[in-house]
Design a protein around this motif. Structure first.
Motif: not given
Ligand SMILES: [Mn+2]
Length: 317
Positions: A105-112
């Motif tokens: 599983t890979i999570s790509i995100d920009h939420h602090i």
């Protein structure tokens, strides 16, 4: 150089991709961009993008019809599952279970507020968008025009067309590179960001007309009830943009848009003009977001929730 997505994926036969529930432009752009890119790189893999039905403003994007909104997920675990623009696992909605079951599983995100729920987490809290983070893990040479358009739309939406403070020099360099692929930017910006259906226009007018100032004019709020939405014949996707419009009111530090999604269930969208950290408010209701733009869902009596929200805004003024 950052690790390339294809290196991590390796020889996976099945790849699932998802964004968050009630997808915004970044969610749509990143899921579609990721799908189109991987389709080019891995033509033999079975790649499926899942997302709630994207709004009309994304219909011009190549490949948008490939997005599966029926969420008929296979029994067999995916070799790889990629989550985009989700700060926590529950944001994946109906895909959460399939994600958890996947071999990689890979999570790509920009939420602090990102909880680090993937086995591999590419999270950059200061990036403008999930599309910007995703771009950093793609091989530029393999980005074709449709992929570039999807990523550009995502970045454009999360930056309010390159205006919000999350827009950095890096963001603009990426947008510039994507432009070099031949995007008709004026057309794409108009079609996906400024164009509204007549219904959306009426909904915006209705919501703005209902707006009230609070806290001596430092906060502005409008509420759309389920009843309002039925009367206007709109869905949640048609309410995008209302909170941003509220924020542009002179003297306002914090804009609040509330949508009743179910009885006693309210979706809050918050925007700040700089002084108020709305992600701090949203976090205390188990929501997510950024300093200038955040959101959460709260259950209970609206008046009671609003009293708490106003108190938290006031503390920061
Ligand atoms: Mn985003």
């Amino acid at each position: 150089m950052s690790e390339l997505l294809e290196t991590i994926i390796g020889d996976a036969g099945t790849i699932g991709i998802c964004g968050h529930i009630h997808p915004d432009g970044d969610s749509v752009g990143s899921v579609l961009g990721c799908y189109l890119y991987l389709k080019n790189v891995f033509p033999d893999a079975e790649i499926t993008p899942y997302l709630d039905q994207p709004g009309e403003s994304f219909r011009m994007l190549t490949g948008i019809e490939q997005i599966r909104s029926d969420f008929q997920l296979p029994e067999e675990p995916f070799d790889v599952f990629i989550s985009l623009d989700c700060g926590s696992a529950d944001r994946m909605g109906k895909c959460q279970e399939a994600f958890d079951k996947a071999k990689k599983t890979i999570s790509i995100d920009h939420h602090i507020t990102n909880t680090g729920f993937g086995q591999i987490n590419f999270v950059e809290p200061y990036a403008s968008s999930a599309c910007e983070v995703l771009f950093g893990h793609l091989d530029r040479e393999k980005i074709d025009l449709p992929t570039a358009e999807a990523l550009y739309v995502g970045i454009m939406h999360d930056t309010g067309v390159f205006k919000y403070s999350c827009t950095s020099e890096k963001t603009m360099n990426i947008a510039g590179f994507l432009m070099s692929k031949g995007i008709d930017t004026a057309n794409l910006i108009d079609q996906s960001f400024y164009m509204k259906t007549f219904k959306q226009l009426k909904a915006m007018g209705y919501a703005l007309n209902k707006a009230e100032l609070q806290l001596g004019g430092k906060a502005i709020i409008t509420v759309l009830t389920k009843n309002d939405m039925e009367k206007l014949g709109i869905t949640s996707a048609d309410t995008e943009g209302i909170v941003s419009e509220l924020r542009t009111t002179d003297g306002v530090e914090c804009a609040v848009f509330v949508r009743e999604d179910a009885p006693q269930t309210y979706k809050f969208s918050l925007r700040s003009n700089g002084k108020v950290d709305v992600s701090a408010i949203s976090s205390s209701f188990d929501g997510g977001g950024h300093k200038m733009a955040a959101g959460f869902t709260a259950k209970g009596e609206l008046d009671g929730i609003l009293t708490q929200v106003y108190a938290m805004i006031m503390l920061q003024l």
